[in-house]
Motif scaffolding. Structure first.
Motif, PDB file in Angstrom:
ATOM      1  N   VAL A  51       0.941  -0.929  -0.055  1.00 42.50           N
ATOM      2  CA  VAL A  51      -0.171   0.507  -0.017  1.00 42.50           C
ATOM      3  C   VAL A  51       0.582   0.558  -0.293  1.00 42.50           C
ATOM      4  O   VAL A  51       0.449   2.441  -0.737  1.00 42.50           O
ATOM      5  CB  VAL A  51      -0.769  -0.042   0.882  1.00 42.50           C
ATOM      6  N   ASP A  52       2.363   1.746   0.931  1.00 40.00           N
ATOM      7  CA  ASP A  52       2.394   2.550   1.240  1.00 40.00           C
ATOM      8  C   ASP A  52       3.301   2.465  -0.466  1.00 40.00           C
ATOM      9  O   ASP A  52       4.279   3.747  -0.694  1.00 40.00           O
ATOM     10  CB  ASP A  52       4.139   2.361   2.095  1.00 40.00           C
ATOM     11  N   ASN A  53       3.379   2.029  -1.198  1.00 38.70           N
ATOM     12  CA  ASN A  53       4.496   1.490  -2.455  1.00 38.70           C
ATOM     13  C   ASN A  53       2.863   2.121  -3.579  1.00 38.70           C
ATOM     14  O   ASN A  53       4.394   1.870  -4.325  1.00 38.70           O
ATOM     15  CB  ASN A  53       5.405   0.558  -2.234  1.00 38.70           C
ATOM     16  N   GLY A  54       2.335   2.329  -3.717  1.00 38.22           N
ATOM     17  CA  GLY A  54       1.288   2.375  -4.628  1.00 38.22           C
ATOM     18  C   GLY A  54       1.431   1.117  -5.333  1.00 38.22           C
ATOM     19  O   GLY A  54       0.150   1.492  -6.145  1.00 38.22           O
ATOM     20  N   ALA A  55       0.640  -0.199  -4.692  1.00 36.73           N
ATOM     21  CA  ALA A  55      -0.287  -0.974  -4.858  1.00 36.73           C
ATOM     22  C   ALA A  55      -1.815  -0.086  -4.940  1.00 36.73           C
ATOM     23  O   ALA A  55      -2.639   0.256  -4.205  1.00 36.73           O
ATOM     24  CB  ALA A  55      -0.368  -1.992  -4.517  1.00 36.73           C
ATOM     25  N   ASP A  56      -1.864  -0.619  -5.976  1.00 30.23           N
ATOM     26  CA  ASP A  56      -3.883   0.281  -6.138  1.00 30.23           C
ATOM     27  C   ASP A  56      -5.322  -1.178  -5.245  1.00 30.23           C
ATOM     28  O   ASP A  56      -5.561  -0.199  -5.027  1.00 30.23           O
ATOM     29  CB  ASP A  56      -4.772  -0.201  -7.523  1.00 30.23           C
ATOM     30  N   ALA A  57      -4.123  -1.819  -5.081  1.00 31.15           N
ATOM     31  CA  ALA A  57      -5.014  -3.139  -4.090  1.00 31.15           C
ATOM     32  C   ALA A  57      -4.744  -3.693  -4.267  1.00 31.15           C
ATOM     33  O   ALA A  57      -3.908  -4.226  -4.460  1.00 31.15           O
ATOM     34  CB  ALA A  57      -6.495  -2.917  -5.313  1.00 31.15           C
ATOM     35  N   VAL A  58      -4.433  -4.617  -3.204  1.00 34.31           N
ATOM     36  CA  VAL A  58      -4.530  -6.250  -2.740  1.00 34.31           C
ATOM     37  C   VAL A  58      -4.995  -7.051  -1.851  1.00 34.31           C
ATOM     38  O   VAL A  58      -6.509  -6.906  -2.365  1.00 34.31           O
ATOM     39  CB  VAL A  58      -3.594  -5.302  -0.914  1.00 34.31           C
ATOM     40  N   TYR A  59      -5.072  -8.389  -2.435  1.00 32.08           N
ATOM     41  CA  TYR A  59      -6.029 -10.094  -2.235  1.00 32.08           C
ATOM     42  C   TYR A  59      -5.018 -10.606  -1.183  1.00 32.08           C
ATOM     43  O   TYR A  59      -4.003 -10.581  -1.812  1.00 32.08           O
ATOM     44  CB  TYR A  59      -6.105 -10.117  -4.127  1.00 32.08           C
ATOM     45  N   LEU A  60      -5.980 -11.656   0.033  1.00 32.05           N
ATOM     46  CA  LEU A  60      -5.653 -12.125   0.843  1.00 32.05           C
ATOM     47  C   LEU A  60      -6.661 -13.164   0.655  1.00 32.05           C
ATOM     48  O   LEU A  60      -7.383 -12.903   0.475  1.00 32.05           O
ATOM     49  CB  LEU A  60      -5.058 -10.928   1.340  1.00 32.05           C
ATOM     50  N   GLY A  61      -5.893 -13.682   2.037  1.00 33.62           N
ATOM     51  CA  GLY A  61      -7.195 -14.598   2.556  1.00 33.62           C
ATOM     52  C   GLY A  61      -7.077 -14.924   3.830  1.00 33.62           C
ATOM     53  O   GLY A  61      -6.584 -14.881   4.481  1.00 33.62           O
ATOM     54  N   PHE A  62      -8.568 -16.275   4.333  1.00 35.51           N
ATOM     55  CA  PHE A  62      -8.096 -16.491   5.601  1.00 35.51           C
ATOM     56  C   PHE A  62      -7.079 -17.109   5.493  1.00 35.51           C
ATOM     57  O   PHE A  62      -7.030 -18.122   5.242  1.00 35.51           O
ATOM     58  CB  PHE A  62      -9.317 -17.182   6.189  1.00 35.51           C
ATOM     59  N   LYS A  63      -6.741 -17.387   7.248  1.00 31.74           N
ATOM     60  CA  LYS A  63      -6.049 -18.474   7.012  1.00 31.74           C
ATOM     61  C   LYS A  63      -6.536 -19.890   7.858  1.00 31.74           C
ATOM     62  O   LYS A  63      -5.840 -20.295   9.179  1.00 31.74           O
ATOM     63  CB  LYS A  63      -4.962 -18.644   8.615  1.00 31.74           C
ATOM     64  N   ASN A  64      -6.928 -20.342   6.417  1.00 34.48           N
ATOM     65  CA  ASN A  64      -7.337 -21.453   7.012  1.00 34.48           C
ATOM     66  C   ASN A  64      -8.287 -22.186   5.103  1.00 34.48           C
ATOM     67  O   ASN A  64      -7.304 -22.209   4.089  1.00 34.48           O
ATOM     68  CB  ASN A  64      -8.557 -22.047   7.594  1.00 34.48           C
ATOM     69  N   ASP A  65      -8.196 -23.655   5.770  1.00 34.20           N
ATOM     70  CA  ASP A  65      -8.540 -24.207   3.730  1.00 34.20           C
ATOM     71  C   ASP A  65      -8.980 -23.754   3.171  1.00 34.20           C
ATOM     72  O   ASP A  65      -9.525 -24.251   1.498  1.00 34.20           O
ATOM     73  CB  ASP A  65      -8.879 -25.584   4.157  1.00 34.20           C
ATOM     74  N   THR A  66      -9.855 -22.683   3.294  1.00 35.09           N
ATOM     75  CA  THR A  66     -10.901 -21.620   2.184  1.00 35.09           C
ATOM     76  C   THR A  66      -9.889 -20.938   1.734  1.00 35.09           C
ATOM     77  O   THR A  66     -10.093 -20.273   0.509  1.00 35.09           O
ATOM     78  CB  THR A  66     -11.734 -20.691   3.268  1.00 35.09           C
ATOM     79  N   ASN A  67      -8.333 -20.861   1.699  1.00 34.72           N
ATOM     80  CA  ASN A  67      -7.294 -19.957   0.800  1.00 34.72           C
ATOM     81  C   ASN A  67      -6.623 -21.464   0.200  1.00 34.72           C
ATOM     82  O   ASN A  67      -6.184 -21.758   1.081  1.00 34.72           O
ATOM     83  CB  ASN A  67      -6.759 -19.225   2.302  1.00 34.72           C
ATOM     84  N   ALA A  68      -6.607 -20.953  -0.919  1.00 36.90           N
ATOM     85  CA  ALA A  68      -5.573 -22.056  -1.577  1.00 36.90           C
ATOM     86  C   ALA A  68      -4.268 -21.606  -1.463  1.00 36.90           C
ATOM     87  O   ALA A  68      -3.593 -22.857  -1.732  1.00 36.90           O
ATOM     88  CB  ALA A  68      -5.851 -21.823  -2.890  1.00 36.90           C
ATOM     89  N   ARG A  69      -3.842 -20.839  -1.111  1.00 36.03           N
ATOM     90  CA  ARG A  69      -2.076 -20.409  -0.885  1.00 36.03           C
ATOM     91  C   ARG A  69      -2.060 -20.449   0.990  1.00 36.03           C
ATOM     92  O   ARG A  69      -1.682 -19.594   1.480  1.00 36.03           O
ATOM     93  CB  ARG A  69      -1.235 -19.229  -1.101  1.00 36.03           C
ATOM     94  N   ASN A  70      -3.292 -21.454   1.753  1.00 35.45           N
ATOM     95  CA  ASN A  70      -2.874 -21.584   2.855  1.00 35.45           C
ATOM     96  C   ASN A  70      -1.489 -22.092   3.460  1.00 35.45           C
ATOM     97  O   ASN A  70      -0.983 -23.523   3.920  1.00 35.45           O
ATOM     98  CB  ASN A  70      -4.149 -22.108   3.212  1.00 35.45           C
ATOM     99  N   PHE A  71      -0.805 -21.333   3.710  1.00 32.74           N
ATOM    100  CA  PHE A  71       0.514 -21.981   3.593  1.00 32.74           C
ATOM    101  C   PHE A  71       0.850 -21.830   5.039  1.00 32.74           C
ATOM    102  O   PHE A  71       1.042 -20.489   6.044  1.00 32.74           O
ATOM    103  CB  PHE A  71       2.333 -21.634   2.963  1.00 32.74           C
ATOM    104  N   ALA A  72       2.418 -22.544   5.751  1.00 36.64           N
ATOM    105  CA  ALA A  72       2.492 -22.421   7.543  1.00 36.64           C
ATOM    106  C   ALA A  72       2.743 -20.797   7.503  1.00 36.64           C
ATOM    107  O   ALA A  72       3.847 -20.938   6.449  1.00 36.64           O
ATOM    108  CB  ALA A  72       3.538 -23.563   7.618  1.00 36.64           C
ATOM    109  N   GLY A  73       2.835 -20.162   8.513  1.00 35.01           N
ATOM    110  CA  GLY A  73       3.666 -18.992   8.705  1.00 35.01           C
ATOM    111  C   GLY A  73       3.204 -17.880   7.616  1.00 35.01           C
ATOM    112  O   GLY A  73       3.904 -17.050   7.854  1.00 35.01           O
ATOM    113  N   LEU A  74       1.643 -18.339   7.448  1.00 33.31           N
ATOM    114  CA  LEU A  74       1.237 -17.203   5.876  1.00 33.31           C
ATOM    115  C   LEU A  74      -0.407 -17.222   6.395  1.00 33.31           C
ATOM    116  O   LEU A  74      -0.459 -17.479   7.020  1.00 33.31           O
ATOM    117  CB  LEU A  74       1.800 -17.320   4.904  1.00 33.31           C
ATOM    118  N   ASN A  75      -0.520 -15.216   5.732  1.00 31.90           N
ATOM    119  CA  ASN A  75      -1.644 -15.633   5.561  1.00 31.90           C
ATOM    120  C   ASN A  75      -2.361 -14.157   7.353  1.00 31.90           C
ATOM    121  O   ASN A  75      -1.616 -14.473   7.836  1.00 31.90           O
ATOM    122  CB  ASN A  75      -2.694 -16.166   5.522  1.00 31.90           C
ATOM    123  N   PHE A  76      -3.132 -14.424   7.638  1.00 33.03           N
ATOM    124  CA  PHE A  76      -4.177 -13.631   7.926  1.00 33.03           C
ATOM    125  C   PHE A  76      -5.172 -13.795   8.976  1.00 33.03           C
ATOM    126  O   PHE A  76      -6.032 -14.269   9.035  1.00 33.03           O
ATOM    127  CB  PHE A  76      -4.929 -12.271   7.538  1.00 33.03           C
TER     128      PHE A  76
END
Length: 208
Positions: free
Chosen positions: A76-101
């Protein structure tokens, strides 16, 4: 209605469990996306590094994939128009250990981005598992309650649930939805009211 069609680069890899998508990566990516006008190719414009976006939809943001709160703030501070992210659970295809919210960092991240005029897209981009559908529906409900700007989904059952339960929630079709032709995209727009479709990586530019 109009649908923005985007495609993720075929060379864009997924992070491994040990790959930390931190603030340094987010800063670099945000600056690349903002560096100069898109490269023109026919009726589409190739946005640097990540997206191919139809040039008749200039209002749609280029979104940075984010896996942590420090990375979100850096993007955000460096000018991204938007961000996409996911929950820290199986609903997120990128649910990797130590990552997500978790709930706390997700609330803080959404507040940080939206207060600065940036959009937050939330990926619920896996398919609901038998006997656990309520967990995916709860994720959709949670996204609506959080006030995200859009939800990215693949499961048509969840798209139908979101359409019926949260009619004001903006819906995007995930790359995992495998819409490889315009009939599939039009079907999802007609049935679920999607505003954006991310095409599979396997398509050539000519097919796009």
């Amino acid at each position: 209605g109009n649908i923005l069609v985007t495609v993720v680069s075929a060379s864009e890899g997924y992070p491994s469990a040990s790959h930390k998508y931190g603030p340094s990566s987010a800063r670099v990516n945000a600056r690349i996306w903002r560096s100069g006008p898109p490269l023109k190719t026919g009726s589409a414009c190739v946005c640097r590094r990540r997206w191919i976006s139809h040039d008749r939809c200039p209002e749609e943001p280029r979104a940075a994939s984010i896996f942590s709160l420090p990375a979100l703030k850096a993007a955000v501070d460096n000018g991204a128009d938007a961000v996409y992210l996911g929950f820290k659970n199986d609903t997120n295809a990128r649910n990797f250990a130590g990552l997500n919210f978790d709930d706390k960092t997700l609330h803080e991240g959404i507040r940080y981005a939206q207060s600065r005029g940036r959009k937050v897209l939330l990926a619920i981009n896996t398919y609901a598992q038998p006997g656990r559908v309520e967990a995916w529906r709860k994720a959709v409900d949670g996204a609506a309650d959080l006030g995200v700007d859009a939800v990215i989904m693949a499961d048509v059952g969840l798209l139908a649930y979101a359409r019926d339960r949260h009619p004001d929630l903006r819906l995007h079709l995930s790359v995992q939805g495998s819409a490889t032709n315009y009939e599939a995209v039009n079907f999802c727009q007609r049935e679920f009211g999607i505003k954006r479709a991310v095409l599979p990586r396997v398509l050539t530019l000519a097919q796009v």
